[in-house]
Design an enzyme around this catalytic site. Structure first.
Site, PDB file in Angstrom:
ATOM      1  N   LYS A  29      26.895  47.977  16.937  1.00  0.00           N
ATOM      2  CA  LYS A  29      27.759  48.555  17.966  1.00  0.00           C
ATOM      3  C   LYS A  29      28.378  49.867  17.461  1.00  0.00           C
ATOM      4  CE  LYS A  29      29.037  43.875  19.514  1.00  0.00           C
ATOM      5  NZ  LYS A  29      30.187  43.003  19.870  1.00  0.00           N
ATOM      6  N   TYR A  69      26.062  42.841  29.102  1.00  0.00           N
ATOM      7  CA  TYR A  69      27.077  41.781  28.956  1.00  0.00           C
ATOM      8  C   TYR A  69      27.355  41.054  30.276  1.00  0.00           C
ATOM      9  CZ  TYR A  69      28.453  42.837  24.113  1.00  0.00           C
ATOM     10  OH  TYR A  69      28.484  42.968  22.738  1.00  0.00           O
ATOM     11  N   PHE A  77      38.289  40.504  28.932  1.00  0.00           N
ATOM     12  CA  PHE A  77      37.987  41.640  28.052  1.00  0.00           C
ATOM     13  C   PHE A  77      36.712  42.391  28.458  1.00  0.00           C
ATOM     14  CE2 PHE A  77      36.379  37.684  26.150  1.00  0.00           C
ATOM     15  CZ  PHE A  77      35.024  37.977  26.023  1.00  0.00           C
ATOM     16  N   ARG A 122      29.859  39.899   9.794  1.00  0.00           N
ATOM     17  CA  ARG A 122      31.211  40.080  10.344  1.00  0.00           C
ATOM     18  C   ARG A 122      32.276  39.608   9.341  1.00  0.00           C
ATOM     19  NH1 ARG A 122      29.660  37.654  16.281  1.00  0.00           N
ATOM     20  NH2 ARG A 122      29.018  39.588  17.297  1.00  0.00           N
ATOM     21  N   ASN A 132      33.759  43.931  16.182  1.00  0.00           N
ATOM     22  CA  ASN A 132      33.014  43.045  15.269  1.00  0.00           C
ATOM     23  C   ASN A 132      31.614  43.565  14.923  1.00  0.00           C
ATOM     24  OD1 ASN A 132      31.734  42.443  17.632  1.00  0.00           O
ATOM     25  ND2 ASN A 132      32.272  40.271  17.681  1.00  0.00           N
ATOM     26  N   HIS A 135      25.861  42.876  17.409  1.00  0.00           N
ATOM     27  CA  HIS A 135      25.496  41.904  18.456  1.00  0.00           C
ATOM     28  C   HIS A 135      24.175  41.243  18.085  1.00  0.00           C
ATOM     29  CE1 HIS A 135      24.502  40.203  22.388  1.00  0.00           C
ATOM     30  NE2 HIS A 135      23.277  40.643  22.153  1.00  0.00           N
ATOM     31  N   GLU A 146      17.265  40.492  26.692  1.00  0.00           N
ATOM     32  CA  GLU A 146      17.882  41.655  26.049  1.00  0.00           C
ATOM     33  C   GLU A 146      16.824  42.600  25.476  1.00  0.00           C
ATOM     34  OE1 GLU A 146      22.091  39.361  25.097  1.00  0.00           O
ATOM     35  OE2 GLU A 146      20.791  39.848  23.406  1.00  0.00           O
TER      36      GLU A 146
HETATM   37  P1  ADP Z   1      28.966  37.072  20.387  1.00  0.00           P
HETATM   38  O1  ADP Z   1      28.923  38.574  20.298  1.00  0.00           O
HETATM   39  O2  ADP Z   1      29.323  36.456  19.056  1.00  0.00           O
HETATM   40  O3  ADP Z   1      27.723  36.482  21.000  1.00  0.00           O
HETATM   41  P2  ADP Z   1      30.374  36.632  22.944  1.00  0.00           P
HETATM   42  O4  ADP Z   1      29.056  36.709  23.654  1.00  0.00           O
HETATM   43  O5  ADP Z   1      31.283  35.494  23.248  1.00  0.00           O
HETATM   44  O6  ADP Z   1      30.185  36.664  21.346  1.00  0.00           O
HETATM   45  O7  ADP Z   1      31.195  37.956  23.233  1.00  0.00           O
HETATM   46  C1  ADP Z   1      30.569  39.201  23.248  1.00  0.00           C
HETATM   47  C2  ADP Z   1      31.454  40.216  22.600  1.00  0.00           C
HETATM   48  O8  ADP Z   1      32.651  40.347  23.364  1.00  0.00           O
HETATM   49  C3  ADP Z   1      31.921  39.861  21.194  1.00  0.00           C
HETATM   50  O9  ADP Z   1      30.973  40.172  20.190  1.00  0.00           O
HETATM   51  C4  ADP Z   1      33.176  40.698  21.081  1.00  0.00           C
HETATM   52  O10 ADP Z   1      32.841  42.045  20.765  1.00  0.00           O
HETATM   53  C5  ADP Z   1      33.728  40.665  22.504  1.00  0.00           C
HETATM   54  N1  ADP Z   1      34.752  39.647  22.644  1.00  0.00           N
HETATM   55  C6  ADP Z   1      34.588  38.323  22.662  1.00  0.00           C
HETATM   56  N2  ADP Z   1      35.769  37.679  22.780  1.00  0.00           N
HETATM   57  C7  ADP Z   1      36.704  38.650  22.845  1.00  0.00           C
HETATM   58  C8  ADP Z   1      38.118  38.667  22.979  1.00  0.00           C
HETATM   59  N3  ADP Z   1      38.813  37.523  23.088  1.00  0.00           N
HETATM   60  N4  ADP Z   1      38.749  39.853  23.002  1.00  0.00           N
HETATM   61  C9  ADP Z   1      38.074  41.001  22.910  1.00  0.00           C
HETATM   62  N5  ADP Z   1      36.733  41.072  22.782  1.00  0.00           N
HETATM   63  C10 ADP Z   1      36.051  39.916  22.754  1.00  0.00           C
END
Ligand code: ADP
Length: 169
Positions: A29, A69, A77, A122, A132, A135, A146
């Site tokens: 990212k 997303y 968020f 991470r 973080n 992805h 994707e």
């Molecule tokens: P992952 O990336 O681990 O698959 P998710 O699909 O749940 O996780 O979420 C996608 C992305 O959204 C996360 O990598 C993170 O950047 C962001 N995200 C998730 N939860 C939060 C939150 N509570 N606040 C802000 N950003 C979030």
């Protein structure tokens, strides 16, 4: 069921060969790119034994980020997340190897870096959930979707690496 040993071994090798073609989508990212972590992240995936089969650097539009997303569109968020993903260059990649979807997620670590184990990307390199750095697709269906969203079929490269016989036997 009593296959001759040689035939059984061929079946084993074929199953193994098919498993090696598993592919996942992994993206660094904008925060990971800006922090100069591209080589570090690629290096971890390479050293594990996974194979890079597609890569590009691109600034996705906000609409594109929303598509990527779309599963999270009802989360509070979502808007900030899409804004952020489209705020700078992203390194989009496809990685290949046996178990790469699930193990890729293990190498990446938990969504919230505060909960990611040390030794994960991470866990070692990020601090907060909104930044973080990386992805990774969370299952075979999302991996397929994707990869198709980010890459044209001709951007995926099929090749054999000499190391495979030392990685898979
Ligand atoms: P992952 O990336 O681990 O698959 P998710 O699909 O749940 O996780 O979420 C996608 C992305 O959204 C996360 O990598 C993170 O950047 C962001 N995200 C998730 N939860 C939060 C939150 N509570 N606040 C802000 N950003 C979030």
């Amino acid at each position: 069921f009593a296959l001759p040993v040689a035939a059984y071994m061929v079946q084993e090798q074929e199953a193994h060969a098919a498993a090696q073609n598993e592919r996942t989508f992994i993206a660094i990212k904008p925060d990971g790119v800006q922090r100069g972590l591209v080589a570090e992240i690629i290096s971890r995936l390479e050293r594990k034994g996974f194979k890079l089969v597609a890569i590009k650097i691109t600034v996705p539009s906000k609409e594109f980020a929303q598509k990527h997303y779309h599963d999270l569109k009802d989360r509070p968020f979502f808007n900030g997340l899409c804004q952020f993903l489209s705020s700078g260059p992203v390194v989009a990649m496809v990685w290949e190897g046996e178990g790469v979807i699930k193990y890729g997620r293990k190498l990446i670590g938990a969504t919230n870096p505060q909960a990611s184990e040390p030794g994960t990307i991470r866990g070692d390199l990020a601090v907060v959930v909104g930044r973080n750095i990386i992805h990774g697709s969370d299952g075979p269906e999302t991996a397929k979707d994707e990869i198709n969203l980010w890459f044209k079929p001709q951007e995926l490269v099929n090749y054999k690496s000499n190391e495979e016989k030392w990685i898979y036997g």
